[in-house]
Write a protein that holds these residues in place. Sequence first.
Motif, PDB file in Angstrom:
ATOM      1  N   MET A   1     -43.805  15.050   8.617  1.00 21.84           N
ATOM      2  CA  MET A   1     -43.170  15.353   7.347  1.00 21.84           C
ATOM      3  C   MET A   1     -42.304  16.377   7.612  1.00 21.84           C
ATOM      4  SD  MET A   1     -44.911  16.618   3.908  1.00 21.84           S
ATOM      5  CE  MET A   1     -46.478  15.986   4.030  1.00 21.84           C
ATOM      6  N   THR A   2     -41.160  16.485   6.938  1.00 23.82           N
ATOM      7  CA  THR A   2     -40.249  17.485   7.370  1.00 23.82           C
ATOM      8  C   THR A   2     -40.601  18.488   6.332  1.00 23.82           C
ATOM      9  OG1 THR A   2     -38.730  16.546   5.540  1.00 23.82           O
ATOM     10  CG2 THR A   2     -38.493  15.749   7.937  1.00 23.82           C
ATOM     11  N   LYS A   3     -39.903  19.624   6.617  1.00 22.16           N
ATOM     12  CA  LYS A   3     -40.208  20.848   5.897  1.00 22.16           C
ATOM     13  C   LYS A   3     -39.763  20.806   4.555  1.00 22.16           C
ATOM     14  CE  LYS A   3     -40.538  24.600   8.993  1.00 22.16           C
ATOM     15  NZ  LYS A   3     -40.008  25.984   9.623  1.00 22.16           N
ATOM     16  N   GLU A   4     -38.687  19.841   4.183  1.00 21.93           N
ATOM     17  CA  GLU A   4     -38.078  19.565   2.973  1.00 21.93           C
ATOM     18  C   GLU A   4     -38.701  18.790   2.166  1.00 21.93           C
ATOM     19  OE1 GLU A   4     -34.431  17.341   1.385  1.00 21.93           O
ATOM     20  OE2 GLU A   4     -33.896  18.676   3.028  1.00 21.93           O
ATOM     21  N   SER A   7     -42.016  20.848   0.988  1.00 25.29           N
ATOM     22  CA  SER A   7     -41.657  21.770  -0.128  1.00 25.29           C
ATOM     23  C   SER A   7     -41.504  20.848  -1.300  1.00 25.29           C
ATOM     24  CB  SER A   7     -40.129  22.300   0.307  1.00 25.29           C
ATOM     25  OG  SER A   7     -39.965  23.105  -0.644  1.00 25.29           O
ATOM     26  N   GLN A   8     -40.961  19.773  -1.191  1.00 19.91           N
ATOM     27  CA  GLN A   8     -40.872  18.867  -2.482  1.00 19.91           C
ATOM     28  C   GLN A   8     -42.127  18.444  -2.910  1.00 19.91           C
ATOM     29  OE1 GLN A   8     -38.970  15.187  -1.690  1.00 19.91           O
ATOM     30  NE2 GLN A   8     -37.935  15.049  -3.634  1.00 19.91           N
ATOM     31  N   TYR A   9     -43.096  17.896  -2.285  1.00 24.39           N
ATOM     32  CA  TYR A   9     -44.590  17.365  -2.530  1.00 24.39           C
ATOM     33  C   TYR A   9     -45.166  18.724  -3.051  1.00 24.39           C
ATOM     34  CZ  TYR A   9     -43.613  13.109   0.042  1.00 24.39           C
ATOM     35  OH  TYR A   9     -42.949  11.965   0.439  1.00 24.39           O
TER      36      TYR A   9
END
Length: 143
Positions: A1-4, A7-9
């Motif tokens: 999973m990317t940092k973005e 952050s979204q989750y």
Amino acid sequence: MTKEQFSQYSFLLDRTARRVKQYAQQKFKVGDFDVTVDQWLVLKHLAENEALSQTELATLVFKDQPTLTRIIDILCKKGYVQRVQHPEDRRSFQLLLTTAGEEKVAELKPKISGIREKAWENLGQKDFEEFKRILNTIYTNLE
């Protein structure tokens, strides 16, 4: 999973938790329940347990001691909770529901169940089980 994505989750989880609490608080106010959401959590846990110390209750409701003390003081003034001397430790108290507190819990349980069911509309049992699994995994990761 990317940092973005992370952050979204995280944002979605926080936003949803806030919405659920806001919705419940609004319904408590409109329904004239005579208690707040936080006060209800205390009543509910006292109803589910015979007698609890304030420390035990604080752990169950995820509140710090000063906040919980204020909630308990209010519930005692309303006649829903009583502090009783601990039978084995004169320096501490146990918290118990009064008869009025037991009646309040019985009165509110079906109403609060209806509030909670609103959040689960349009979701099936499989959705619920997967959601529960995910939340328990997140919780366990943070222990």
